[in-house]
Design an enzyme around this catalytic site. Structure first.
Site, PDB file in Angstrom:
ATOM      1  N   ASP A 264      50.098   8.967 -32.101  1.00 15.94           N
ATOM      2  CA  ASP A 264      49.265   8.542 -33.218  1.00 15.94           C
ATOM      3  C   ASP A 264      47.913   9.228 -33.128  1.00 15.94           C
ATOM      4  O   ASP A 264      47.249   9.188 -32.086  1.00 15.94           O
ATOM      5  CB  ASP A 264      49.086   7.019 -33.191  1.00 15.94           C
ATOM      6  CG  ASP A 264      50.361   6.284 -33.574  1.00 15.94           C
ATOM      7  OD1 ASP A 264      50.979   6.682 -34.575  1.00 15.94           O
ATOM      8  OD2 ASP A 264      50.732   5.335 -32.878  1.00 15.94           O
ATOM      9  N   ASP A 374      57.076   7.156 -38.653  1.00 22.05           N
ATOM     10  CA  ASP A 374      56.383   5.889 -38.394  1.00 22.05           C
ATOM     11  C   ASP A 374      55.515   5.381 -39.536  1.00 22.05           C
ATOM     12  O   ASP A 374      54.790   4.413 -39.357  1.00 22.05           O
ATOM     13  CB  ASP A 374      55.517   6.041 -37.127  1.00 22.05           C
ATOM     14  CG  ASP A 374      55.010   4.720 -36.593  1.00 22.05           C
ATOM     15  OD1 ASP A 374      55.729   3.716 -36.725  1.00 22.05           O
ATOM     16  OD2 ASP A 374      53.900   4.690 -36.042  1.00 22.05           O
ATOM     17  N   HIS A 579      48.541   7.453 -40.495  1.00 26.36           N
ATOM     18  CA  HIS A 579      49.184   6.185 -40.824  1.00 26.36           C
ATOM     19  C   HIS A 579      48.756   4.984 -39.970  1.00 26.36           C
ATOM     20  O   HIS A 579      49.369   3.913 -40.093  1.00 26.36           O
ATOM     21  CB  HIS A 579      50.714   6.343 -40.800  1.00 26.36           C
ATOM     22  CG  HIS A 579      51.284   6.634 -39.439  1.00 26.36           C
ATOM     23  ND1 HIS A 579      51.774   7.862 -39.104  1.00 26.36           N
ATOM     24  CD2 HIS A 579      51.462   5.855 -38.359  1.00 26.36           C
ATOM     25  CE1 HIS A 579      52.233   7.824 -37.859  1.00 26.36           C
ATOM     26  NE2 HIS A 579      52.052   6.609 -37.393  1.00 26.36           N
TER      27      HIS A 579
END
Length: 1014
Positions: A264, A374, A579
């Site tokens: 991430d 994701d 995200h």
């Protein structure tokens, strides 16, 4: 035969866990360790190498939250270890079972060369294979003491999510740092036993293969000498060979494995830490590629590559070599793995433009697929956008998290709002961090929905989020599972190869039409409202800066189009669409920095627009309209006075009062402009909104009803809003004041103030302007609630079978009923600038300038009429992972638009988000482009990225029907081309005798035109 299953299973587990695994390292000698705590933020290697180190003993606590400790490790390989495989093994004091989101380290040689990372499930660094004996080993190890934000499994808030509140208490206790012999036979035996035992436990109790494996393991364990595991390991392995060599069934499912490390770009750590996470993981990956020729690693997110290129050039060089060898596969083609719902249409296009260009420029590779495992749902414009960027396939995983309904396909064609289809796959292994365990392999086969039609699926393998990526253990599992009876077959291959084979095998795969709605994480449409507002404002400021910079480049001699600045600013905005940033699901540090970045972006873009307008020369005061629609509305002059102006689409007009259709009157709490009459009740709600043109009451019940709900989801506070939130609420009906604050022929406004909850205050200014039926509600909230959500409701007297919400380059319709579980699960949905409901002959839109989450419901009244209620989700107050999420000041505007068609909603959505700009400029340059034809909507106007001076225009059909029109230019046109999103020519476009470009569009079609200037 007696059933010995339980005895055998328990025996194998104990011997494996307590004797085999503990014998993997045959001998160890400790490093001599010294430490230096870096002050503040991370420092370059050169600074750390020059620092003064102090002796450091094992068992010592280290690492304040978000700190960096450098360890100098010195040691020597014993002479007696010559010929053995020797490694450094480092345990920083790893905790829990999550391989990411805790302590991590990058091991360097003394010259600064990064070697490999140390992670919880990847603790070794190769020293010699084989060793000569006597080697001197010296490392500098950069260790990050990142806190485990979710250590309490979402049960408690924590101050650790921001360096400003985290404190300085050490988090970890250093366990060991050793030079060790890897006993390869024992290590392989460990993996043999793991694979067989896990397979055995997944097979049915009546499956002969299960019992065959069990008895083979039992017999093999008889050969294990507990006093000499190393010496007996070869015999044990030899005994297991027959059961490990039995081939898979001819009809066995095939799992295509590809190395992966989902990182991430920010989440439970700040962006600065992601920069280090990528360097650590990518060091591991390139090291693993050197060990395993058959290893292939898929990696997306061009932004992360750029960070490594700029900060870790030696790691970058290793990546380039791995790409050349075919072991590293750039995928995805996006700048980051962005949220799938919230970025605007042009922003999604730029994700692909910037991402794909990066891979083409630096690797000579054009990625073929979209890699978004994701994100929290996927908008229905994706198939067309992806195809226009040159993509052939789409991969995601998250829909497997659905709370209510199981998605019916794993391999299918996904059809978007315009009819474009893209070949799509959901890995049935239901994870993007696979390790090829027996349970995962069984799940992939059991889950797979396409049985009988297809026989293969994809499995991304490796530890993510700082866990270090794929490991040698996972690669060894893949080798053992390549052709093993009772299991799916594993082949490690490039995702492009998997998709090519899957499509060839299953060309008539089923079709899914419309959005891929995730029945979970619905609160990400609302959490961290200031971050979302920053994104929305940035997208529109970028549009504005590009349009007026293009205008200046065409009409202002000497003006230079700011290619590099716009490129940099776009990339900043694209990064923050990641995200876990834009959805509001990151720690406080991430959102604090995001808000600061958006403020900086706004300042720079305002300055770029001002520079462009200044370049047009000083002269009269003019009004500039960035919207693609003509506008006649009230604007504020420099001294704040209102003026009614008419301005063409994408053009300008003098600031000269035009005559409004009818003045605004204010009588008591009633605002009337001849188009609408609005009555504000004593409690501050809208007691009546009458559409004077249609002679009908719009509201069925009081409008702009503010309702405060208790909002505590079952899990994942910042992510989720669960259906039970509706059951407990308070309506905010106690207005402390309702006051007329503006009474002018052009503007009438009433201010409503309320105090509520834990010291929160909301001030709303309800405004009606001359010439417009739009009723604006400017909102200022000082928010101090916790575990609450505030909604604004508009109960409309309309029988609407569906609602329409704007998405990227179009809109999507959703039923207002809940006939099925799929419809009932959409109790909170996303949209962009507007939501529209209607019945034949009449509609109403709710417009916003920064809100995404909403719900639409319907009831039938006792009089037989139907009330359709649109509710905007204004602000939330989750406490995990950011205990202060959304606290403080919020300012935004939403509006009610009576009598609205879809076209009206589109136009007013642009108008509210692109306010008219008043500035001094000489002359009246013609709009760069103007579109003739209903539904033909210009989304972007800019100069071509190759600095050729060509003008690039992106337009789309916005109504959902066929459109014919002509694109006119404000400059002499030499020719036009239709291009893909990357501005590469697809075909020549015709130019008519008047110099216009005729366009014919199917519903929601996107068209990019490259216009050559004479």
């Amino acid at each position: 035969m007696h059933d010995e299953s339980r005895r055998i299973e328990e025996r194998v587990q104990r011997l494996h866990d307590q004797r085999i695994k503990t014998a993997i390292y045959a001998a160890t000698v400790p490093f001599e360790v010294e430490a230096w705590q870096a002050p503040g933020e991370p420092v370059p290697f050169e600074e750390a190498a020059a620092a003064s180190y102090a002796p450091f003993a094992m068992g010592t606590p280290w690492g304040p939250p978000w700190g960096t400790t450098w360890f100098r490790m010195r040691g020597q390989v014993p002479e007696a270890w010559a010929g053995r495989r020797v490694e450094a093994v480092i345990d920083l004091g790893f905790v829990g079972d999550w391989p990411g989101n805790q302590a991590e380290a990058l091991v360097h040689l003394t010259d600064g060369t990064p070697l490999k990372a140390v992670n919880p499930l990847n603790q070794y660094v190769a020293i010699a294979h084989p060793a000569t004996g006597g080697e001197t080993v010296e490392y500098l190890v950069e260790a990050a003491s990142n806190p485990d934000i979710l250590a309490d499994n979402f049960s408690r808030t924590t101050p650790l999510g921001d360096i400003l509140t985290a404190g300085d208490k050490p988090l970890y206790t250093f366990r060991s740092a050793d030079i060790a012999i890897l006993d390869e036979e024992v290590w392989h035996l460990d993996l043999d036993v793991q694979v067989l035992r896990e397979l055995m436990l997944e097979l049915g109790e009546h499956d002969p293969r299960r019992h065959e494996i069990a008895h083979a393991l039992d017999r093999a364990m008889d050969l294990l000498d507990l006093d000499d595991v190393s010496g007996s390991a070869p015999a044990v392995r030899e005994a297991l060979k027959p059961v490990l060599s039995k081939p898979a069934h001819a009809s066995a499912h095939t799992v295509s494995g590809v190395g992966h490390a989902h990182i991430d770009s920010a989440w439970l750590w700040p962006i600065r830490e992601t920069k280090r996470k990528t360097s650590r993981t990518f060091s591991n990956v390139t090291s693993l590629a050197d060990e395993y020729d058959d290893f292939i690693f898929a990696c997306s997110q061009a932004q992360q590559y750029e960070w490594v290129r700029d900060n870790y050039p030696k790691v970058w060089s290793r990546i380039q070599e791995s790409v050349k060898k075919g072991q590293w596969a750039p995928v995805g083609g996006m700048w980051v793995e962005s949220d799938g719902n919230l970025p605007g249409g042009e922003a999604v296009a730029r994700q692909f433009i910037h991402g794909k260009r990066f891979f083409i420029e630096h690797f000579g590779i054009e990625t073929k697929g979209v890699w978004l495992p994701d994100s929290f749902g996927y908008n229905a414009a994706y198939p067309q956008i992806a195809k226009l960027a040159g993509n052939e396939w789409f991969l995601t995983q998250k829909i497997s998290w659905n709370q209510t309904n199981k998605f019916p396909h794993h391999t299918f064609w996904w059809e978007g709002i315009d009819g474009t289809r893209i070949f799509t796959h959901f890995p049935p292994v239901d994870t993007y961090n696979a390790r090829f365990s027996g349970e995962e392999m069984s799940r992939a086969v059991r889950n797979y929905q396409e049985k009988g039609g297809a026989s293969r699926s994809l499995a991304p393998f490796g530890w993510g989020d700082g866990g270090g990526g794929p490991t040698r253990e996972i690669m060894e599992r893949a080798r053992r599972l390549a052709d093993l009876e009772g299991s799916a077959k594993v082949v490690v291959e490039h995702p492009d190869e998997f998709f090519a084979k899957a499509r060839e095998e299953y060309p008539d795969a089923p079709v899914w039409v419309g959005e891929l709605y995730l029945e979970l994480h619905r609160a990400t449409y609302t959490s961290q409202a200031r971050t979302k507002q920053g994104n929305r404002r940035s997208e529109h400021l970028l549009r504005e800066a590009e349009l007026w910079a293009t205008t200046a480049a065409l009409h202002a001699p000497g003006y230079v189009y700011p290619h590099e600045k716009l490129d940099r600013l776009w990339k900043t905005v694209l990064l923050h669409q990641f995200h876990d940033i834009l959805p509001g699901s990151s720690i406080a540090w991430v959102h604090r920095e995001a808000e600061a970045e958006y403020a900086r972006v706004a300042r720079e873009l305002q300055a770029l627009t001002a520079d462009a307008l200044t370049a047009l020369g000083a002269g009269t005061t003019r009004v500039f309209n960035t919207s693609p629609y003509d506008r006649a509305e009230v604007v504020r002059t420099a001294d704040g006075a209102p003026a009614y102006v008419e301005v063409p689409a994408s053009g300008s007009a003098p600031l000269a009062d035009a005559e409004p259709p009818q003045p605004v009157t204010v009588s008591g709490r009633v605002l009337d402009n001849g188009l609408v009459r609005v009555e504000v009740a004593e409690d501050g709600t809208l007691s009546s909104v009458r559409d004077l043109r249609a002679n009908r009451e719009v509201l069925a019940d009081p409008g702009n009803l503010l309702r405060l709900h208790t909002d505590l989801p079952n899990y994942w506070d910042a992510w989720d809003i669960d259906k039970h939130y509706k059951n407990r609420y308070t309506d905010l009906l106690d207005a402390s004041s309702v006051t007329v604050v503006e009474q002018d022929p052009l503007v009438g406004a009433i201010r409503v103030e309320r105090d509520f909850g834990k010291g929160s205050k909301i001030t709303q200014t309800i405004t009606v302007r001359a010439g417009s039926p739009r009723i604006d509600i400017e909102t200022d909230i000082d928010w101090h609630e916790t575990e609450k959500i505030l909604k604004a409701a508009f109960p409309v007297d309309i029988r609407a079978p569906h609602s329409s919400a704007e998405i990227q380059f179009g809109h999507i319709q959703r039923p207002t009923h809940t006939n099925t579980s799929w419809e009932a699960a959409r109790f909170e949905v996303s949209g962009h600038r507007w939501v529209h409901i209607g019945e034949p002959g009449y509609g109403v839109a709710v417009i916003n300038d920064s809100t995404y989450g909403h719900d639409v419901s319907r009831t039938v009244r006792e009089d037989g009429g139907t009330t359709t209620t649109v509710r905007l989700s204004l602000v939330r107050a989750p406490r995990i992972p950011d205990p202060e999420a959304d606290q403080g000041r919020h300012r935004f505007t939403y509006a009610l638009l009576p009598g609205a068609t879809i076209e009206d909603a589109v136009a007013e959505g642009y108008a509210l988000n692109l306010p008219l700009r008043v500035a001094d400029a000489a002359g009246a340059p013609a709009p760069v482009v103007s579109a003739e034809g209903e539904g033909v909507t210009v989304e972007a106007v800019k100069l071509a990225d190759d600095a050729s001076g060509d003008v690039v225009v992106r337009l789309y059909e916005s109504r959902g029907g066929r459109a014919k029109g002509v694109l006119r230019t404000g400059f002499p046109l030499a020719g036009a081309q239709i291009t893909d999103l990357l501005e590469r020519p697809l075909e020549e476009a015709s130019v008519d005798d008047d110099g216009g470009v005729p366009v014919t569009l199917r519903p929601f079609q996107i068209l990019t035109l490259r216009l050559r200037r004479s």
